[in-house]
Scaffold this active site. Structure first.
Site, PDB file in Angstrom:
ATOM      1  N   GLU A  99      40.892  42.229  37.743  1.00  9.59           N
ATOM      2  CA  GLU A  99      39.838  41.982  36.758  1.00  9.59           C
ATOM      3  C   GLU A  99      38.490  42.539  37.182  1.00  9.59           C
ATOM      4  OE1 GLU A  99      39.521  38.448  39.572  1.00  9.59           O
ATOM      5  OE2 GLU A  99      41.077  39.818  38.827  1.00  9.59           O
TER       6      GLU A  99
ATOM      7  N   ARG B 248      46.502  31.586  53.220  1.00 10.60           N
ATOM      8  CA  ARG B 248      45.308  31.442  52.384  1.00 10.60           C
ATOM      9  C   ARG B 248      44.236  32.495  52.671  1.00 10.60           C
ATOM     10  NH1 ARG B 248      40.585  28.624  53.056  1.00 10.60           N
ATOM     11  NH2 ARG B 248      39.549  27.906  51.156  1.00 10.60           N
TER      12      ARG B 248
ATOM     13  N   CYS C 133      44.560  36.253  43.408  1.00  7.35           N
ATOM     14  CA  CYS C 133      43.887  35.759  44.611  1.00  7.35           C
ATOM     15  C   CYS C 133      44.069  34.238  44.738  1.00  7.35           C
ATOM     16  CB  CYS C 133      42.414  36.178  44.611  1.00  7.35           C
ATOM     17  SG  CYS C 133      41.612  36.011  46.223  1.00  7.35           S
TER      18      CYS C 133
ATOM     19  N   GLY D 180      38.882  32.974  43.019  1.00  7.44           N
ATOM     20  CA  GLY D 180      37.730  32.117  43.260  1.00  7.44           C
ATOM     21  C   GLY D 180      37.889  31.485  44.628  1.00  7.44           C
ATOM     22  N   GLU D 181      37.306  30.319  44.820  1.00  6.13           N
ATOM     23  CA  GLU D 181      37.473  29.588  46.071  1.00  6.13           C
ATOM     24  C   GLU D 181      38.553  28.544  45.817  1.00  6.13           C
ATOM     25  OE1 GLU D 181      37.660  28.079  49.572  1.00  6.13           O
ATOM     26  OE2 GLU D 181      37.119  26.665  47.979  1.00  6.13           O
ATOM     27  N   SER D 182      39.719  28.744  46.424  1.00  5.81           N
ATOM     28  CA  SER D 182      40.891  27.954  46.050  1.00  5.81           C
ATOM     29  C   SER D 182      40.710  26.457  46.290  1.00  5.81           C
ATOM     30  CB  SER D 182      42.133  28.464  46.793  1.00  5.81           C
ATOM     31  OG  SER D 182      41.980  28.345  48.197  1.00  5.81           O
TER      32      SER D 182
ATOM     33  N   HIS E  50      42.151  41.547  43.031  1.00  2.00           N
ATOM     34  CA  HIS E  50      41.426  41.229  41.800  1.00  2.00           C
ATOM     35  C   HIS E  50      41.443  42.398  40.809  1.00  2.00           C
ATOM     36  CE1 HIS E  50      39.312  37.491  43.137  1.00  2.00           C
ATOM     37  NE2 HIS E  50      39.513  38.014  44.331  1.00  2.00           N
TER      38      HIS E  50
ATOM     39  N   ILE F 238      39.109  40.194  48.293  1.00  4.45           N
ATOM     40  CA  ILE F 238      37.926  39.412  48.658  1.00  4.45           C
ATOM     41  C   ILE F 238      38.374  38.124  49.340  1.00  4.45           C
ATOM     42  CG2 ILE F 238      35.835  38.272  47.838  1.00  4.45           C
ATOM     43  CD1 ILE F 238      35.912  40.137  45.419  1.00  4.45           C
ATOM     44  N   ARG F 239      38.190  38.073  50.652  1.00  5.42           N
ATOM     45  CA  ARG F 239      38.659  36.904  51.422  1.00  5.42           C
ATOM     46  C   ARG F 239      40.064  36.544  50.958  1.00  5.42           C
ATOM     47  NH1 ARG F 239      34.846  31.690  51.803  1.00  5.42           N
ATOM     48  NH2 ARG F 239      36.026  31.076  49.972  1.00  5.42           N
TER      49      ARG F 239
END
Length: 250
Positions: free
Chosen positions: A204, A109, A79, A47-49, A202, A143-144
Site C-alpha cells: 500500500e 515479529r 506487516c 502498523g504497530e502490532s 507494505h 518497515i520494522r
C-alpha cells in the site's frame, strides 16, 4: 461497486483505501465488530502490532475477526496484519499479544530489526506476475518488518526476501526465535492459504497496485463471484514507483 473492509485501528489503513480507490473499489473503515457484517472481505494493515492488538481487545474485535476468518471470507494481512493472521508468533513483547490466527505459519515479529533497519528490496513474484502481469519483481517496503519462519503444508509461498548472512536480524527483547544461520540466504515474506493472503511488506506504500488487484481477484474466486475485475480498466501507471519517505509507526 465492490466494497472491501479495512481494519482501521491504527497504521496504514488510509493508504490501503487509496490503493483500492485506484482500482475502482471502495474501502470502508472497520473499527467495530458489527461493521464486519457489512463487508465480504477484509484487509488488516501494517502498523504497530501490539498497539493494534490492544485496541482490538478494547473494542472486542478478536472474536468477530476470528469468526470472519473461520467463515472462509477473504482476508489479507500486511506487516502487522501478517502477525495477526499467524497461528504462532515469536519475538513478542513481554506478555505477548492477541492473534486472530488461521494462517498455518510461525512469524517472527521483528525479524528484520528496528525502525532504523527498515529497507526496500526487489522481490521475485512469479505467481503475481502470472496473475497480474507487469514487471517480474516487486519493490517491497519493509518497515520494522516480520518474517515467516515456517509454513504448513497447505500454505503457498509467494515471495522470499534475500537475507544477508552478516545482518543483525532476529532481534527481540525476549530472545525468542533467534535462529541465525550463516548459510541462510532468504526468508519467506508472502504467502497464501485458501482465503488468507499475507505479506510482511507494505504494498500500500507503493503505486504498484498488483497485490491489491491479486487480492480482489482472489476474493472474487473465494466468493465464487461472476463479476470480472478486468472491467476495472487499470493501466500501466499502476507499475510506477513513488519515492515517498517511509512512514514511522509508533
Amino acid at each position: 461497486m465492490t466494497i472491501v473492509g479495512v481494519l482501521a485501528l491504527q497504521g496504514s489503513f488510509n493508504e490501503h483505501i487509496a490503493a483500492l480507490r485506484r482500482l475502482g473499489v471502495k474501502g470502508v473503515e472497520i473499527r467495530k465488530p458489527e461493521q464486519l457484517l457489512n463487508v465480504a472481505s477484509l484487509i488488516i494493515p501494517g502498523g504497530e502490532s501490539t498497539t493494534m492488538a490492544k485496541l482490538a481487545e478494547l473494542h472486542n474485535l478478536f472474536p468477530a475477526l476470528r469468526e470472519f476468518v473461520k467463515m472462509g471470507k477473504p482476508v489479507w494481512g500486511t506487516c502487522a496484519g501478517l502477525i495477526f493472521l499467524a497461528n504462532k508468533a515469536t519475538g513478542q513483547k513481554t506478555g505477548g499479544q492477541g492473534l486472530v490466527g488461521g494462517l498455518d505459519c510461525t512469524v517472527h515479529r521483528n525479524f528484520f530489526g528496528s525502525q532504523l533497519q527498515s529497507f526496500e528490496s526487489e522481490l521475485s513474484i512469479p505467481e503475481l506476475v502470472s496473475s497480474e502481469g507487469g514487471p517480474e519483481t516487486f519493490r517491497g517496503v519493509f518497515i520494522r518488518a516480520p518474517a515467516i519462519l515456517d509454513v504448513g503444508p497447505e500454505v503457498q509461498v509467494l515471495a522470499h526476501c534475500p537475507v544477508s548472512s552478516n545482518s543483525n536480524l532476529h532481534s527481540s527483547s525476549s530472545g525468542e526465535g533467534k535462529k541465525e544461520k550463516d548459510a541462510e540466504s532468504k526468508v519467506i515474506v508472502a504467502v497464501r492459504q485458501g482465503n488468507l493472503l499475507a505479506t510482511a511488506f507494505h504494498p500500500e506504500l507503493t503505486s504498484d497496485n498488483r497485490w491489491h488487484s491479486y487480492f480482489l481477484k482472489m476474493a472474487g474466486d473465494v466468493e465464487e463471484s461472476s463479476s470480472s475485475l478486468e472491467s476495472i480498466g487499470v493501466n500501466n501507471s499502476r507499475f510506477e514507483r513513488s519515492k515517498s519517505d517511509l512512514p514511522i509507526f509508533i
